[in-house]
Design a protein around this motif. Structure first.
Motif: not given
Length: 133
Positions: A59-72, A16-30
């Motif tokens: 990547g960020s969640v996409r609001e595209d109903p035809d998203d071929p890589w729609a991961l929750k 949902i918030d990919a930039p924040a998740l990236i920062r977290f994965l870098v800071d928390a886990f290395g």
């Protein structure tokens, strides 16, 4: 430089918030930020490398109903090999990770712990490197 081949299997997730998740994965886990493509809070493609080899794409969640890589978001889980589990656990705690299982020793010789990231994904870190090929 290492002679290891580049990863050929890339676990992937959406956030949902990919930039924040990236920062977290870098800071928390290395994880190491290798590449991030996007605009503002939207991440079209990111690669995070793991220091011992391999990595993930996200990547960020996409609001595209035809998203071929729609991961929750929040449904991803991974086991990641690490050398110093107790130090990594301390780093994760200091960065605010939700620890779901404190460091413990397994009956097969691994030292592990499990954490949940802010998006809800589960990360298990351990010293077990897998069975030989």
């Amino acid at each position: 430089m290492t002679d290891s081949p580049t990863p050929q299997v890339w676990p992937t997730l959406r956030a949902i918030d990919a930039p924040a998740l990236i920062r977290f994965l870098v800071d928390a886990f290395g994880f190491e930020e290798t590449v991030v493509h996007g605009d503002g809070k939207r991440v079209d493609h990111a690669e995070l490398s793991w220091p011992l080899g391999g990595g993930i794409m996200l990547g960020s969640v996409r609001e595209d109903p035809d998203d071929p890589w729609a991961l929750k978001p929040g449904t991803f889980g991974a086991y990641v090999v690490a050398d110093d589990i107790d130090a990594l656990h301390a780093r994760a705690v200091a960065a605010g990770a939700e620890i779901t299982r404190k460091p413990f020793d397994t009956d097969y010789g691994s030292r592990d712990f499990t954490a949940r990231d802010p998006e809800g994904n589960l990360w298990s870190f351990g010293t077990y490197r897998g069975a030989p090929r």
